[in-house]
Design a protein around this motif. Structure first.
Motif, PDB file in Angstrom:
ATOM      1  N   ASP A  90      20.625 -23.714 -38.376  1.00  0.00           N
ATOM      2  CA  ASP A  90      19.500 -22.864 -38.756  1.00  0.00           C
ATOM      3  C   ASP A  90      19.961 -21.525 -39.313  1.00  0.00           C
ATOM      4  OD1 ASP A  90      20.443 -22.313 -36.187  1.00  0.00           O
ATOM      5  OD2 ASP A  90      18.545 -21.516 -35.487  1.00  0.00           O
ATOM      6  N   VAL A  91      21.030 -20.971 -38.759  1.00  0.00           N
ATOM      7  CA  VAL A  91      21.556 -19.701 -39.258  1.00  0.00           C
ATOM      8  C   VAL A  91      22.177 -19.890 -40.639  1.00  0.00           C
ATOM      9  CG1 VAL A  91      23.225 -17.852 -38.844  1.00  0.00           C
ATOM     10  CG2 VAL A  91      21.945 -18.848 -36.928  1.00  0.00           C
ATOM     11  N   CYS A  92      22.899 -20.993 -40.852  1.00  0.00           N
ATOM     12  CA  CYS A  92      23.498 -21.255 -42.167  1.00  0.00           C
ATOM     13  C   CYS A  92      22.429 -21.365 -43.252  1.00  0.00           C
ATOM     14  CB  CYS A  92      24.327 -22.538 -42.118  1.00  0.00           C
ATOM     15  SG  CYS A  92      25.841 -22.430 -41.147  1.00  0.00           S
ATOM     16  N   ILE A  93      21.338 -22.051 -42.946  1.00  0.00           N
ATOM     17  CA  ILE A  93      20.270 -22.213 -43.934  1.00  0.00           C
ATOM     18  C   ILE A  93      19.607 -20.872 -44.221  1.00  0.00           C
ATOM     19  CG2 ILE A  93      18.035 -23.289 -44.387  1.00  0.00           C
ATOM     20  CD1 ILE A  93      18.998 -25.670 -42.683  1.00  0.00           C
ATOM     21  N   ALA A  94      19.336 -20.095 -43.170  1.00  0.00           N
ATOM     22  CA  ALA A  94      18.731 -18.772 -43.364  1.00  0.00           C
ATOM     23  C   ALA A  94      19.660 -17.864 -44.163  1.00  0.00           C
ATOM     24  CB  ALA A  94      18.402 -18.146 -42.014  1.00  0.00           C
ATOM     25  N   GLU A 125      11.276 -24.343 -37.896  1.00  0.00           N
ATOM     26  CA  GLU A 125      10.739 -23.210 -37.152  1.00  0.00           C
ATOM     27  C   GLU A 125      11.843 -22.261 -36.710  1.00  0.00           C
ATOM     28  OE1 GLU A 125       7.417 -24.275 -34.309  1.00  0.00           O
ATOM     29  OE2 GLU A 125       8.080 -26.272 -34.900  1.00  0.00           O
ATOM     30  N   ARG A 126      12.997 -22.816 -36.342  1.00  0.00           N
ATOM     31  CA  ARG A 126      14.120 -21.953 -35.944  1.00  0.00           C
ATOM     32  C   ARG A 126      14.651 -21.177 -37.148  1.00  0.00           C
ATOM     33  NH1 ARG A 126      15.604 -26.671 -33.181  1.00  0.00           N
ATOM     34  NH2 ARG A 126      17.521 -26.969 -34.374  1.00  0.00           N
ATOM     35  N   VAL A 127      14.662 -21.814 -38.315  1.00  0.00           N
ATOM     36  CA  VAL A 127      15.057 -21.095 -39.526  1.00  0.00           C
ATOM     37  C   VAL A 127      14.082 -19.952 -39.784  1.00  0.00           C
ATOM     38  CG1 VAL A 127      15.355 -21.255 -42.031  1.00  0.00           C
ATOM     39  CG2 VAL A 127      16.189 -23.099 -40.566  1.00  0.00           C
ATOM     40  N   ALA A 128      12.790 -20.208 -39.576  1.00  0.00           N
ATOM     41  CA  ALA A 128      11.780 -19.169 -39.790  1.00  0.00           C
ATOM     42  C   ALA A 128      11.988 -17.986 -38.857  1.00  0.00           C
ATOM     43  CB  ALA A 128      10.383 -19.755 -39.589  1.00  0.00           C
ATOM     44  N   PRO A 134       9.395 -17.743 -47.801  1.00  0.00           N
ATOM     45  CA  PRO A 134       8.432 -18.840 -47.663  1.00  0.00           C
ATOM     46  C   PRO A 134       9.148 -20.150 -47.343  1.00  0.00           C
ATOM     47  CG  PRO A 134       7.949 -17.529 -49.615  1.00  0.00           C
ATOM     48  CD  PRO A 134       9.289 -17.079 -49.118  1.00  0.00           C
ATOM     49  N   ILE A 135       8.560 -20.935 -46.437  1.00  0.00           N
ATOM     50  CA  ILE A 135       9.122 -22.228 -46.057  1.00  0.00           C
ATOM     51  C   ILE A 135       8.040 -23.288 -46.192  1.00  0.00           C
ATOM     52  CG2 ILE A 135      10.248 -23.578 -44.258  1.00  0.00           C
ATOM     53  CD1 ILE A 135      11.303 -21.061 -43.041  1.00  0.00           C
ATOM     54  N   LEU A 136       8.318 -24.300 -47.024  1.00  0.00           N
ATOM     55  CA  LEU A 136       7.428 -25.444 -47.154  1.00  0.00           C
ATOM     56  C   LEU A 136       7.923 -26.514 -46.184  1.00  0.00           C
ATOM     57  CD1 LEU A 136       5.123 -26.984 -48.514  1.00  0.00           C
ATOM     58  CD2 LEU A 136       6.713 -27.619 -50.342  1.00  0.00           C
ATOM     59  N   ILE A 137       7.133 -26.775 -45.147  1.00  0.00           N
ATOM     60  CA  ILE A 137       7.524 -27.718 -44.103  1.00  0.00           C
ATOM     61  C   ILE A 137       6.804 -29.038 -44.372  1.00  0.00           C
ATOM     62  CG2 ILE A 137       7.560 -28.152 -41.625  1.00  0.00           C
ATOM     63  CD1 ILE A 137       7.478 -25.136 -41.190  1.00  0.00           C
ATOM     64  N   ALA A 138       7.580 -30.043 -44.752  1.00  0.00           N
ATOM     65  CA  ALA A 138       7.037 -31.345 -45.139  1.00  0.00           C
ATOM     66  C   ALA A 138       6.875 -32.198 -43.888  1.00  0.00           C
ATOM     67  CB  ALA A 138       7.958 -32.017 -46.147  1.00  0.00           C
ATOM     68  N   LYS A 139       5.638 -32.325 -43.418  1.00  0.00           N
ATOM     69  CA  LYS A 139       5.393 -33.057 -42.181  1.00  0.00           C
ATOM     70  C   LYS A 139       4.580 -34.325 -42.400  1.00  0.00           C
ATOM     71  CE  LYS A 139       5.029 -31.132 -38.272  1.00  0.00           C
ATOM     72  NZ  LYS A 139       4.683 -30.395 -37.034  1.00  0.00           N
ATOM     73  N   GLY A 140       3.682 -34.319 -43.359  1.00  0.00           N
ATOM     74  CA  GLY A 140       2.785 -35.460 -43.509  1.00  0.00           C
ATOM     75  C   GLY A 140       2.843 -36.035 -44.907  1.00  0.00           C
ATOM     76  N   SER A 141       2.226 -37.198 -45.066  1.00  0.00           N
ATOM     77  CA  SER A 141       2.131 -37.783 -46.397  1.00  0.00           C
ATOM     78  C   SER A 141       1.141 -36.967 -47.208  1.00  0.00           C
ATOM     79  CB  SER A 141       1.654 -39.235 -46.306  1.00  0.00           C
ATOM     80  OG  SER A 141       0.389 -39.298 -45.688  1.00  0.00           O
ATOM     81  N   TYR A 142       1.357 -36.896 -48.509  1.00  0.00           N
ATOM     82  CA  TYR A 142       0.441 -36.141 -49.347  1.00  0.00           C
ATOM     83  C   TYR A 142      -0.247 -37.100 -50.304  1.00  0.00           C
ATOM     84  CZ  TYR A 142       4.544 -36.274 -52.442  1.00  0.00           C
ATOM     85  OH  TYR A 142       5.620 -36.683 -53.184  1.00  0.00           O
ATOM     86  N   ALA A 143      -1.519 -36.826 -50.551  1.00  0.00           N
ATOM     87  CA  ALA A 143      -2.349 -37.762 -51.310  1.00  0.00           C
ATOM     88  C   ALA A 143      -2.319 -37.431 -52.788  1.00  0.00           C
ATOM     89  CB  ALA A 143      -3.775 -37.746 -50.770  1.00  0.00           C
ATOM     90  N   GLY A 144      -1.170 -37.489 -53.401  1.00  0.00           N
ATOM     91  CA  GLY A 144      -1.072 -37.175 -54.817  1.00  0.00           C
ATOM     92  C   GLY A 144       0.119 -37.865 -55.457  1.00  0.00           C
TER      93      GLY A 144
END
Length: 303
Positions: A90-94, A125-128, A134-144
């Motif tokens: 998480d620290v490396c990504i941040a 969340e730990r990165v945050a 801004p962090i886009l957290i991909a958790k669910g399927s998207y309808a597009g």
């Protein structure tokens, strides 16, 4: 608008949902993608039942192959591996985001429940907890589709003046993706020390009803002002004032309305303190199954 995306991948199929979502986002916005992997010190041979990337050459080969599968051909994509292994992942990504050559991080949380995840949240969340990006957290399927990843976006709005800072970013995203929008607020009985609102549950029934009614009226007026502004370029804008626990109410509303994305503007950090304190952002992230864009605002406080 966020166009330079850094996507953290660990080699697992779970994490690749974040890569697909980032590719769709970049295709729509004319952006670019960097696929990023951190080599962990003393990494196990397998992760989530799949082979774990343990060598730099192996990781680079995987990222290049993943780019062909996950990212649309028209999107510029590069690959990077952090082989230093000096810090936790998480620290490396941040730290990589702190170089400021990307404007949004994309990740997909996965893995089983354990004490660390229960207390401090998933890896995103730990990165945050370290990053103000801004962090886009991909958790669910998207309808597009690949060029239109979201059909409906839910934007919680508690009428807190501190959250108005992120409103222009919400407008840009809605305008770019040409989606339907649901603006939601939650009138609550319990007292919220951050906003000074709520507390109806401590009163007699009649007074409690009156306080909730006043909350609803105030929130309805606030949402209607934002709806009028957004309606100028948005297909459909719905406003709804819910009641109850905010995290539960918004999470259930997003599922019922098949939301492809929830945008959270937050002045707090994710992590141990807000999770134990019941902060909205941390609690919502723990329970939602919807993609979430976390927009940390410039002025942060502890929840």
């Amino acid at each position: 608008m966020y166009r330079k995306l850094l996507v953290a991948l660990d080699g697992s199929s779970f994490a690749e949902h974040g890569g697909r979502l980032a590719g769709a986002w970049a295709a729509r916005t004319g952006g670019s993608v960097t696929l990023f992997h951190v080599l962990e010190r003393d990494a196990p041979a397998r992760i989530h039942g799949e082979p774990h990337l343990r060598e730099e050459a192996e990781a680079l080969a995987y990222l290049k192959e993943a780019a062909r599968r996950l990212i649309p051909r028209e999107v510029p994509v590069t690959s990077e591996v952090d082989a230093s292994a000096f810090n936790p992942v998480d620290v490396c990504i941040a730290n990589r985001m702190a170089r400021k050559d990307h404007d949004m991080l994309v990740m997909s949380p996965h893995g089983g429940a354990n004490l660390r995840r229960l207390l401090q949240g998933s890896l995103p969340e730990r990165v945050a907890g370290h990053s103000l990006d801004p962090i886009l957290i991909a958790k669910g399927s998207y309808a597009g589709g690949e060029s239109h990843p979201f059909e409906t976006i839910v934007i919680p709005d508690d009428a807190d003046p501190r959250h108005e800072e992120g409103w222009q970013a919400c407008l840009e995203i809605v305008r770019t993706f040409e989606v339907s929008v649901c603006l939601v607020a939650v009138a609550r009985e319990s007292f919220d020390p951050q906003t000074g609102k709520g507390g109806a549950g401590l009163l007699q029934p009649a007074a409690s009803r009156d306080l909730l009614r006043l909350q609803r009226e105030e929130m309805t007026k606030h949402l209607e002002n934002h709806r009028a502004e957004m309606s100028a370029f948005c297909h459909t804008v719905e406003t709804r004032v819910l009641e109850g626990d905010p995290a539960r109410a918004v999470s259930e509303f997003a599922i019922e309305h098949r939301a492809g994305l929830v945008i959270l503007r937050t002045h707090s950090r994710a992590g141990l303190v807000p999770r134990l304190a019941g902060g909205f952002a941390a609690t919502f992230l723990a329970r939602t199954q919807t993609n979430v864009l976390l927009l940390p605002l410039s002025k942060h406080v502890r929840e």
